[in-house]
Enzyme design. Structure first.
Site, PDB file in Angstrom:
ATOM      1  N   SER A 101      31.001  45.909  37.890  1.00 35.45           N
ATOM      2  CA  SER A 101      31.921  44.815  38.166  1.00 35.45           C
ATOM      3  C   SER A 101      31.881  43.778  37.037  1.00 35.45           C
ATOM      4  O   SER A 101      32.228  44.080  35.910  1.00 35.45           O
ATOM      5  CB  SER A 101      31.603  44.176  39.526  1.00 35.45           C
ATOM      6  N   ASP A 246      38.899  44.782  40.954  1.00 34.04           N
ATOM      7  CA  ASP A 246      39.040  44.425  42.370  1.00 34.04           C
ATOM      8  C   ASP A 246      38.998  42.919  42.600  1.00 34.04           C
ATOM      9  O   ASP A 246      39.132  42.463  43.728  1.00 34.04           O
ATOM     10  CB  ASP A 246      38.000  45.143  43.237  1.00 34.04           C
TER      11      ASP A 246
END
Length: 487
Positions: A101, A246
């Site tokens: 991430s 995301d």
């Protein structure tokens, strides 16, 4: 090997995951799927990855382990996590996303999906226990990598089709939007989708090396670049995402980032949500907005998903979740633009980006005016990186020890009026400002969130809060004890 589940997925050093660790946890995941009946031998598991240098090797090792466990594996390539999750739900397949991430490039991770969606905390425990059992068996873990068939175009096309049905045709005509591409897997999809909606798109800052972008604590260097690009290209907005696509990053026409929780609220209103589920770190002004009922959870997508499931069970017609980083989830099916959208209970950056740009195009207002119209308290956050876990644990223990210890720590910032301990310590000061201290669940980082009435006060409070944490850590390191926490 130091690996653990955090707020979203397994995280650790890349050097650990590029070897037996990836095979160990992929095998443990396969064992939990098969033992629970969520998969049977021969069922498909999907794998995708981000652009970190270590991700291809980790994905190949995981693929080999899954094949040896008796499952079929398909490579989805470098696609956003929500694209992988959508395809997995549509095909009722389990999935792995190899990504760290937003964390530094020397770290990486794996996100796990059951055939019915993102794993829960109970699943994390089951996978951890299965991994521990495999290690205790003293059987050597085979980390031989494997090549598997690639289905990336199919996964990408399904995701594009979903996003192209959200808005009317040419809905973003008249907008000039920059796409900060850096190393996010969403970079080309953003350009494609926005251009199809009629926006004039300007690609910016594409990188061949991985750049960690934290949408919840945007770095000063990133903000400086956004401001420069906004002026140079006369942009209406700049959009981007974290490494696995995301979590959204959106700046206004001046290059100033928009808070992720506001992007989530805008997306919830766009969908007509009756209830919004969000962690305690999101802006305290959400409830005062009054457009949707707000339910608060601990930080992390598993907690938001559990909250959404509870809301659906309680009979709410349209349930949306979002985090302070802007990642937006849908917990129930919803009809938008005449199209029925199936629930996608995993973080997505495209929904909030399209929702806020559509609002700007429809109202013909600059994003700065739209943000100002929500009249939320000024909320800022930042983090201290490479902050030892033992130090953050000692700090939190000291602050929780007595009210006097907490008051002494906060004295340079203000006097505490109320304290919430849902996830970290969220302190409301006597002037209604907020200071929230919380160790990261994914990395050795200490986070500080603040809210205040003005930008100036919030900036000062954040700077003072981070300085107070640094001072305490320095004292802790010198003394080798928590004894000076209250000084």
């Amino acid at each position: 090997m130091s690996l653990k589940f955090g707020t979203s997925g397994l995280r650790g050093l890349s050097v650990d995951l590029e070897g037996p660790a990836a095979a160990l946890y992929a095998t443990a995941f396969a064992h939990t799927l098969l033992a629970s009946g969520q998969a049977k031998p021969g069922d498909t598991v999907l794998i995708a990855r981000d652009f970190r240098a270590s991700s291809p090797a980790i994905a190949a090792i995981a693929a080999g382990a899954l094949l040896r466990a008796g499952l079929t594996v398909r490579d989805c390539g470098t696609v956003p996590t929500p694209a992988l999750a959508l395809y997995a739900l549509t095909t009722r397949s389990a999935a792995l996303m190899v990504t760290g991430s937003h964390i530094p490039a020397d770290r990486n991770g794996i996100k796990f999906y059951r055939p019915d969606g993102e794993i829960a905390k109970d699943d994390e425990l089951a996978i951890t226990q299965a991994a521990d059992a495999l290690q205790a068996s003293l059987v050597a873990i085979d980390a031989t990598p494997a090549e598997v068939p690639n289905i990336e175009p199919t996964v990408r096309d399904l995701f594009i089709a979903r996003n192209m049905a959200l808005l009317p045709e040419r809905a973003l005509s008249g907008l000039k939007v920059g796409v900060y591409q850096h190393s996010t897997v969403a970079r080309d999809l953003f350009v494609d989708v926005l251009a199809r909606y009629g926006a004039e798109v300007v690609p910016l800052g594409r990188s061949d090396t991985f750049i960690p972008v934290d949408t919840e604590a945007v770095s000063a260097d990133t903000v400086s670049a956004l401001r420069r690009w906004a002026g140079e290209h006369a942009l209406d907005a700049i959009v981007s995402a974290d490494g696995d696509g995301d979590r959204p990053l959106v700046s206004n026409e001046a290059g100033e980032p928009i808070r992720g929780d506001l992007l989530g609220l805008i997306a919830a209103e766009f969908l007509g949500a009756t209830v919004a589920v969000t962690p305690v770190t999101s802006n305290s002004g959400l409830e005062r907005r009054g457009t949707t009922e707000v339910l608060r959870t601990r930080v992390g997508s598993p907690f938001v998903i559990a909250g959404m499931q509870d809301a659906v069970t309680s009979g709410h017609a349209c349930v949306v979740g979002f985090e302070a980083n802007g990642g937006t989830l849908t917990g129930s099916d919803v009809t938008v633009n005449g199209t029925r959208f199936a629930a996608l209970p995993t973080r997505d950056c495209f929904l909030p980006v399209l929702a806020v740009l559509y609002q700007a195009a429809e109202r013909r207002e600059p994003l700065s005016a739209i943000v100002a119209g929500y009249r939320l308290p000024v909320a800022l956050s930042d983090r201290l990186e490479r902050f030892p876990v033992e130090t953050s644990q000692a700090l939190m223990a000291a602050l929780r020890s007595t009210p006097e210890a907490l008051a002494a720590f906060l004295k340079p910032l203000g006097a505490p009026a109320a304290v919430s301990d849902i996830d970290g310590l969220r302190i409301t000061l006597m002037d209604d400002s907020i200071v929230h201290l919380r160790p990261s669940g994914n990395a050795p980082e200490m986070r500080c969130y603040v809210e205040s009435a003005t930008e100036e006060k919030a900036q000062a409070l954040l700077a003072d809060g981070l300085a107070r944490i640094r001072d305490w850590a320095d004292q802790f390191g010198q003394a080798g004890t928590t004894g000076r926490a209250s000084e």
